[in-house]
Design a protein around this motif. Structure first.
Motif, PDB file in Angstrom:
ATOM      1  N   ARG A  41       0.804  -1.214   0.000  1.00 36.72           N
ATOM      2  CA  ARG A  41       0.000   0.000   0.000  1.00 36.72           C
ATOM      3  C   ARG A  41       0.848   1.280   0.000  1.00 36.72           C
ATOM      4  NH1 ARG A  41      -4.702   1.665   4.077  1.00 36.72           N
ATOM      5  NH2 ARG A  41      -5.531  -0.262   3.276  1.00 36.72           N
ATOM      6  N   TRP A  45       1.168   3.988  -2.950  1.00 31.86           N
ATOM      7  CA  TRP A  45       0.694   5.346  -2.699  1.00 31.86           C
ATOM      8  C   TRP A  45       1.723   6.341  -3.240  1.00 31.86           C
ATOM      9  CZ3 TRP A  45       3.596   8.505   0.576  1.00 31.86           C
ATOM     10  CH2 TRP A  45       3.054   9.788   0.794  1.00 31.86           C
ATOM     11  N   HIS A  49       1.462   9.051  -6.498  1.00 30.83           N
ATOM     12  CA  HIS A  49       1.665  10.480  -6.309  1.00 30.83           C
ATOM     13  C   HIS A  49       2.783  11.014  -7.147  1.00 30.83           C
ATOM     14  CE1 HIS A  49      -1.024  12.067  -3.337  1.00 30.83           C
ATOM     15  NE2 HIS A  49      -1.186  10.799  -3.041  1.00 30.83           N
ATOM     16  N   LYS A 109     -12.780   3.526  -6.469  1.00 32.39           N
ATOM     17  CA  LYS A 109     -12.702   3.419  -5.017  1.00 32.39           C
ATOM     18  C   LYS A 109     -12.665   1.978  -4.513  1.00 32.39           C
ATOM     19  CE  LYS A 109     -12.811   7.713  -4.398  1.00 32.39           C
ATOM     20  NZ  LYS A 109     -12.496   8.778  -3.511  1.00 32.39           N
ATOM     21  N   ARG A 110     -13.334   1.108  -5.210  1.00 35.23           N
ATOM     22  CA  ARG A 110     -13.414  -0.255  -4.694  1.00 35.23           C
ATOM     23  C   ARG A 110     -12.078  -0.974  -4.823  1.00 35.23           C
ATOM     24  NH1 ARG A 110     -18.377  -2.397  -3.548  1.00 35.23           N
ATOM     25  NH2 ARG A 110     -20.063  -1.061  -4.298  1.00 35.23           N
ATOM     26  N   LEU A 111     -11.717  -1.668  -3.780  1.00 34.66           N
ATOM     27  CA  LEU A 111     -10.407  -2.288  -3.742  1.00 34.66           C
ATOM     28  C   LEU A 111     -10.259  -3.325  -4.848  1.00 34.66           C
ATOM     29  CD1 LEU A 111      -7.756  -2.376  -2.379  1.00 34.66           C
ATOM     30  CD2 LEU A 111      -8.637  -4.059  -0.790  1.00 34.66           C
ATOM     31  N   ARG A 114      -9.691  -1.625  -8.056  1.00 35.39           N
ATOM     32  CA  ARG A 114      -8.399  -0.967  -8.068  1.00 35.39           C
ATOM     33  C   ARG A 114      -7.304  -1.993  -8.300  1.00 35.39           C
ATOM     34  NH1 ARG A 114      -7.309   3.794  -5.995  1.00 35.39           N
ATOM     35  NH2 ARG A 114      -5.392   2.954  -5.155  1.00 35.39           N
ATOM     36  N   PRO A 331      -3.503  16.410  -6.803  1.00 37.79           N
ATOM     37  CA  PRO A 331      -4.805  16.108  -7.391  1.00 37.79           C
ATOM     38  C   PRO A 331      -5.940  16.691  -6.559  1.00 37.79           C
ATOM     39  CG  PRO A 331      -3.809  14.152  -6.428  1.00 37.79           C
ATOM     40  CD  PRO A 331      -2.803  15.228  -6.325  1.00 37.79           C
ATOM     41  N   THR A 333      -9.120  16.558  -4.405  1.00 34.34           N
ATOM     42  CA  THR A 333      -9.602  15.526  -3.501  1.00 34.34           C
ATOM     43  C   THR A 333     -11.115  15.522  -3.519  1.00 34.34           C
ATOM     44  OG1 THR A 333      -9.753  17.052  -1.693  1.00 34.34           O
ATOM     45  CG2 THR A 333      -7.667  15.920  -1.966  1.00 34.34           C
ATOM     46  N   GLU A 335     -13.075  16.358  -1.260  1.00 32.53           N
ATOM     47  CA  GLU A 335     -13.670  17.571  -0.677  1.00 32.53           C
ATOM     48  C   GLU A 335     -13.754  18.697  -1.705  1.00 32.53           C
ATOM     49  OE1 GLU A 335     -10.426  16.632   1.669  1.00 32.53           O
ATOM     50  OE2 GLU A 335     -11.808  15.012   1.178  1.00 32.53           O
TER      51      GLU A 335
ATOM     52  N   ASP B 459     -19.284   5.177   0.223  1.00 28.16           N
ATOM     53  CA  ASP B 459     -18.167   4.284   0.011  1.00 28.16           C
ATOM     54  C   ASP B 459     -18.249   3.100   0.947  1.00 28.16           C
ATOM     55  OD1 ASP B 459     -16.198   7.240  -0.225  1.00 28.16           O
ATOM     56  OD2 ASP B 459     -17.177   6.105  -1.814  1.00 28.16           O
ATOM     57  N   PRO B 460     -18.086   1.929   0.402  1.00 31.06           N
ATOM     58  CA  PRO B 460     -18.073   0.759   1.258  1.00 31.06           C
ATOM     59  C   PRO B 460     -16.857   0.811   2.165  1.00 31.06           C
ATOM     60  CG  PRO B 460     -17.445   0.189  -0.980  1.00 31.06           C
ATOM     61  CD  PRO B 460     -17.880   1.610  -0.993  1.00 31.06           C
ATOM     62  N   GLU B 462     -14.476  -1.046   2.627  1.00 31.10           N
ATOM     63  CA  GLU B 462     -13.186  -1.533   2.139  1.00 31.10           C
ATOM     64  C   GLU B 462     -12.401  -0.433   1.417  1.00 31.10           C
ATOM     65  OE1 GLU B 462     -13.598  -4.373  -0.968  1.00 31.10           O
ATOM     66  OE2 GLU B 462     -14.824  -3.068  -2.165  1.00 31.10           O
ATOM     67  N   THR B 463     -13.082   0.669   1.175  1.00 32.51           N
ATOM     68  CA  THR B 463     -12.420   1.726   0.425  1.00 32.51           C
ATOM     69  C   THR B 463     -11.099   2.126   1.043  1.00 32.51           C
ATOM     70  OG1 THR B 463     -14.523   2.625  -0.087  1.00 32.51           O
ATOM     71  CG2 THR B 463     -12.676   4.089  -0.347  1.00 32.51           C
ATOM     72  N   ASP B 464     -10.109   2.265   0.214  1.00 29.42           N
ATOM     73  CA  ASP B 464      -8.967   3.000   0.705  1.00 29.42           C
ATOM     74  C   ASP B 464      -8.762   4.155  -0.248  1.00 29.42           C
ATOM     75  OD1 ASP B 464      -6.051   1.365  -0.676  1.00 29.42           O
ATOM     76  OD2 ASP B 464      -8.041   1.708  -1.498  1.00 29.42           O
ATOM     77  N   THR B 465      -8.548   5.296   0.291  1.00 30.09           N
ATOM     78  CA  THR B 465      -8.441   6.476  -0.551  1.00 30.09           C
ATOM     79  C   THR B 465      -7.090   7.107  -0.335  1.00 30.09           C
ATOM     80  OG1 THR B 465     -10.752   6.766  -0.081  1.00 30.09           O
ATOM     81  CG2 THR B 465      -9.677   8.544  -1.252  1.00 30.09           C
ATOM     82  N   PRO B 466      -6.101   6.605  -1.033  1.00 25.65           N
ATOM     83  CA  PRO B 466      -4.785   7.163  -0.789  1.00 25.65           C
ATOM     84  C   PRO B 466      -4.591   8.463  -1.545  1.00 25.65           C
ATOM     85  CG  PRO B 466      -4.662   5.254  -2.235  1.00 25.65           C
ATOM     86  CD  PRO B 466      -6.098   5.581  -2.047  1.00 25.65           C
ATOM     87  N   TYR B 467      -5.672   9.057  -2.012  1.00 28.73           N
ATOM     88  CA  TYR B 467      -5.507  10.222  -2.860  1.00 28.73           C
ATOM     89  C   TYR B 467      -5.970  11.482  -2.187  1.00 28.73           C
ATOM     90  CZ  TYR B 467      -4.792   6.399  -5.848  1.00 28.73           C
ATOM     91  OH  TYR B 467      -4.310   5.239  -6.350  1.00 28.73           O
ATOM     92  N   GLY B 468      -5.736  11.567  -0.944  1.00 26.20           N
ATOM     93  CA  GLY B 468      -6.036  12.806  -0.252  1.00 26.20           C
ATOM     94  C   GLY B 468      -5.014  13.834  -0.682  1.00 26.20           C
TER      95      GLY B 468
END
Ligand code: HDD
Ligand code: HEM
Ligand code: HEM
Lengths: 339, 488
Positions: A41, A45, A49, A109-111, A114, A331, A333, A335, B459-460, B462-468
């Motif tokens: 992970r 990540w 980036h 979003k779904r693992l 992805r 990128p 986000t 928000e 989002d379920p 399991e989501t991982d959001t490494p894109y903050g």
């Protein structure tokens, strides 16, 4: 004269793609080897980036190479794309999968999904440079000549395969070196060591493949082999080797960021060595630069267009890489796109 | 035409069909993204400008969301475009080997333009968060110009294929004495360029507006949807009548400069005056037309403003030098569909203009929004039809009257081409499917967020959001504590 200048521009564009694209492919290479979702992970990540803002730009070098080839040396383009049909077709498919995999992985979003996009991205990051490498090897091996039709022999020979592997090794090196620097830049200290080790592995891979490549002489390849082991070609090979040693050394010290420059030098010098070694041929030993050159007026214009573009694009590239290395580009986000 | 070439023309190599199908398929796919590559930055900048000037958060939100879409779309545009460049070599090495230097310069300009575009778009897309708002906006402003320059290159190349010039043929049939200016600015260049550029802006406008028209129909009538609809729709509506004139103009240029193509798109068999116009209908091998609506004299009138205008017919050249009856029918239908949709879009634009003029408001009718929602899809179809008219109408020439498609095709075996085509088709279906899915997911997320539902419920787990936000410090990054990636 014009033809020679354009041939050099072509070589520079190839070197630029090998470096710019190579960094990207290398990032994908290490993405592939980063392990399972949990273990990989953090490296992934970082890879995402580091790559995000610049991969499209790096890809454009490839377009240049193609355009320069068919405008500057139409017969050369025809010859290469006819004789080396399969590896080029596979490289094209790999490139599509890779770009799409990367672009789609981000907003997903779904693992599970992805993972699929990520795997596609990573595997094609390995496959694509390999096939590009075999194409270069195929040309260098002297098995291609105007009129040669596609056959496995043209690219599935020792020289081609070794060049393919060398391309992969070089991307692995570039990718890891840049990621080491990126890890430091983003303050991910744990990843600095992680990628430094991999950069050393990359160095070792390049050395191994390079030494095997230079020692296995294939009778077909004698022209380029001679060029690489004598005169200016040899000088450039040695310079590349020195740059490689410098890279390995810099990685160990506090100035690992500078290893980026030396690793780029390794790749650029190697490409230059290849180009110099097969002078004056585009395709050794059947098509010279002069024979392959297109009409002179477009060639001159090609140079003018390139010069104008440099004025326009030079500052833009500098701006992009500066903004990127200063962490200004990031990128949107979730928000940002919700109220 | 020398004997060898004529012989070549007679034997249709087996690779021809798969090569053509593959070219058509990949081009048709790529071109669906091009309107957005060319015009979405402009539409977004208009919205962005509005948001900045009026300090309007809704407009800025829309601009940011369109940027997020652009990021994905741009990537897919690039990969499908790169495939096209490869295909020039993989499918048509004969064309590139003989003519690459003559018409390649356009691509040279295009490549540099893409370079600039890729750089600027990266800065624009990734600059929202950290750049100063003004700097960010102004760095985006050259984007539409770069896109116009890219279109210049591509259209220069394509119009050269339609009306090649700027060279003389040497003794061996190869071009010599290339004049660059003539090879870039060919007779079809001007008409094609403007018609094309306007088509791109118009299409992007209608498609984007269409998305919000659907929302409107489903009852989401807030300012967000209103703005998201109005800005792009206005751009498109203004361009629609202009496009009609440009279309009429390009058709007359084709009549003058590519008479056989014109004959194919209008189903004219015998050269003559008082030529009737057919709406649809099918050309038969013997030159008659089956079905369709026949308007006496109209074709001559449209081509030269008088029923006495002489129109060249297909039968004026040998069968080997003109499109087959089927190809002519395809080009004709494509042309008619384009012209029909173009005309219907004018009505829609007038409707909009009328309501705006009378009431300063959007039309109230649901039918208006239904039509607006369809207009996006319709204009994409129109773009496809326009290209089919251009490309199929040119058959059997790849370089009009200078090289046949069959002379250009690769010697690689048909079986390899079919296999490759199969793979590419499968990959494209997956990619475009995934692309649409991603867009729809984004929309759903935004809608739920907009309607106040907690983002978390979307989002379920399991989501991982490494894109903050790009973390300055690793502490902000996922998994920083465990550091699972570090060497052990
Ligand atoms: C939204 C898009 C759109 C709309 C509304 C129209 N067109 Fe179009 N047309 C295109 C989009 C387009 C295109 C896809 O952009 C083409 C393909 C090649 C080109 O340069 O533009 C094109 C090509 C094209 C050609 C072929 C040029 C050639 O072979 O070189 C003709 C004759 C026309 N158009 C004529 C028309 C007419 C009479 C229209 C009447 C309303 C019209 N077009 C509306
Ligand atoms: C045979 C025809 C075509 C070829 C060879 C081609 C080639 C390409 C290539 C190589 C790219 C990627 C460039 C990059 O890496 O940045 C691309 C993307 C793009 N192409 Fe095409 N293209 C073709 C048709 C068209 C047409 C007709 C247009 C209209 C102007 C067009 C407009 C674009 C645009 C704007 C992009 C940028 C990506 C995007 O914004 O989606 N292309 N094309
Ligand atoms: C981007 C929009 C375009 C579309 C949708 C399009 C469509 C097509 C179609 C349908 C064919 C197949 C014709 C047939 O088999 O009868 C074709 C062929 C071809 N097009 Fe286009 N075209 C486009 C633009 C271009 C451009 C800009 C170029 C070059 C600069 C180009 C170069 C070719 C070539 C080389 C072929 C193959 C030879 C032939 O069949 O004529 N196309 N295209």
């Amino acid at each position: 004269m014009t033809a020679v200048v354009v041939a050099w521009i072509l070589l520079i564009a190839i070197a630029a793609y090998a470096c710019g694209g190579g960094v990207d492919y290398g990032a994908g290479f290490w993405d592939l080897l980063a392990g399972g979702a949990e273990r990989g992970r953090r490296p992934r990540w970082l890879i995402d980036h580091a790559m995000a803002p610049v991969w499209e730009v790096n890809n454009v070098w490839l377009i240049f190479v193609l355009v320069l080839m068919w405008t500057g040396f139409p017969v050369f383009f025809q010859t290469v794309f006819t004789a080396l049909w399969l590896p080029l077709a596979l490289a094209a498919v790999g490139m599509v999968l890779r770009g799409a995999g990367f672009a789609l992985r981000k907003p997903t979003k779904r693992l599970a999904q992805r993972r699929i996009y990520g795997a596609v991205f990573a595997i094609s990051s390995l496959v694509t440079p390999f096939f590009f490498g075999t194409v270069v090897g195929g040309v260098a091996s002297g098995r291609v000549a105007p009129g040669t039709t596609a056959s496995a022999d043209v690219w599935a020979n020792t020289t081609s395969i070794l060049t393919g592997l060398l391309a992969v090794a070089a991307t692995a090196l570039l990718g890891a070196v840049f990621l080491t620097a990126d890890a430091r830049r983003f303050g991910a200290d744990d990843l600095v060591g992680y990628f430094r080790l991999r950069a050393w592995i990359g160095c070792a891979m390049v050395v191994a493949v390079g030494v095997i490549g230079l020692s296995v002489t294939d009778p077909h390849t004698s022209y380029v082999h001679h060029g690489l082991t004598h005169g200016p070609g040899l000088f450039l090979v040695i310079a590349a080797a020195v740059a490689l040693a410098v890279t390995a050394g810099l990685l160990a010290g506090p100035a690992a960021g500078y290893a980026r420059y030396s690793s780029v030098a390794v790749v650029a010098l190697s490409v230059a060595a290849w180009g110099v070694a097969q002078r004056p041929y585009l395709v050794p030993t059947s098509l010279t630069v002069q024979q392959g050159a297109g009409a002179s007026a477009p060639l001159q214009w090609m140079i003018i267009v390139a010069a104008v573009a440099l004025v326009l694009i030079g500052p833009a590239v500098v701006l992009l890489y500066r903004l990127d290395t200063h962490g200004v580009l990031e990128p949107l986000t979730d928000e940002d796109v919700t109220e | 035409m020398n004997a060898a070439a004529a012989l070549l023309a007679d034997s249709t190599p087996g690779q021809l069909l798969p090569a053509r199908e593959m070219m058509a398929f990949t081009l048709a796919s790529h071109i669906m993204l091009v309107p957005f590559g060319v015009a979405l930055p402009f539409v977004t900048l208009v919205m962005h400008y509005r948001g900045m000037r009026k300090n309007d958060p809704v407009a800025l939100l829309l601009a940011r969301r369109w940027s997020a879409v652009m990021a994905v779309q741009f990537a897919i545009g690039i990969v499908t475009g790169t495939v096209l460049s490869f295909e020039f070599g993989l499918l048509w090495p004969g064309m590139m080997g003989r003519w690459g230097d003559v018409f390649g310069l356009g691509f040279g300009v295009e490549a540099w333009a893409f370079f600039l575009e890729a750089i600027l778009i990266a800065i624009y897309l990734y600059g929202w968060r950290r750049l100063k708002p003004r700097t960010h906006f102004w760095l985006g402003v050259p984007l539409p110009l770069a896109a116009l320059m890219g279109a210049f290159g591509i259209i220069a190349a394509n119009s050269w294929m339609n009306t090649p010039q700027g060279f003389t043929l040497g003794a061996d049939g190869n071009p010599v004495d290339v004049t660059v200016r003539q090879a870039v600015f060919t007779p079809m260049f001007g008409p094609e360029y403007w018609h094309f550029v306007v088509a791109m802006f118009l299409t992007a406008g209608y498609v984007v507006a269409g998305v919000y028209a659907v929302g409107w129909l489903r009852g989401r009538r807030d300012r967000y949807h209103r703005l998201g609809f109005t800005v792009p729709f206005t751009v498109a509506a203004i361009l629609t009548p202009l496009q009609f004139f440009l279309g009429d103009n390009i058709a007359r240029q084709v009549f003058q400069k590519q008479p056989i193509k014109f004959a194919a798109t209008e189903l004219v068999w015998n050269t003559g005056t008082h030529v009737p116009e057919y709406l649809f209908g099918r050309l038969q091998e013997d030159g008659t037309v089956k079905g369709g609506l026949k308007f006496p004299q109209l074709d001559s009138i449209l081509a030269g403003f008088s029923p006495d205008t002489q129109v060249t017919g297909l039968s004026s050249v040998p069968a080997a030098d003109r499109p087959t009856a089927t190809q002519a029918t395809i080009a004709h239908w494509a042309f008619d569909i384009m012209a029909t949709i173009g005309s219907v879009l004018i009505l829609l634009a007038l409707w909009y203009a009328w309501c705006w003029w009378r009431r300063r408001d959007l039309p109230a009718s649901r039918w208006f929004f239904r039509s607006a929602a369809v207009a996006g899809v319709a204009s994409v179809i129109t773009v496809e039809c326009g290209w089919i008219t251009t490309e199929v109408g040119r058959q059997p020439w790849i370089v009009y009257q200078n090289m046949r498609v069959s002379e250009a095709v690769t010697p690689t075996a048909a079986a390899s081409l079919w296999t490759m085509f199969g793979i590419v088709a499968a990959v494209y279906v997956l990619i475009f499917g995934a692309f649409l899915t991603v867009l729809l997911k984004m929309r759903t997320r935004w809608r739920l967020a907009g309607s106040g539902a907690a983002a978390a419920s979307v989002d379920p787990p399991e989501t991982d959001t490494p894109y903050g936000p790009r973390a300055e410090h690793a502490a902000a990054a996922p998994g920083a504590g465990g550091a699972p990636g570090s060497e052990s």
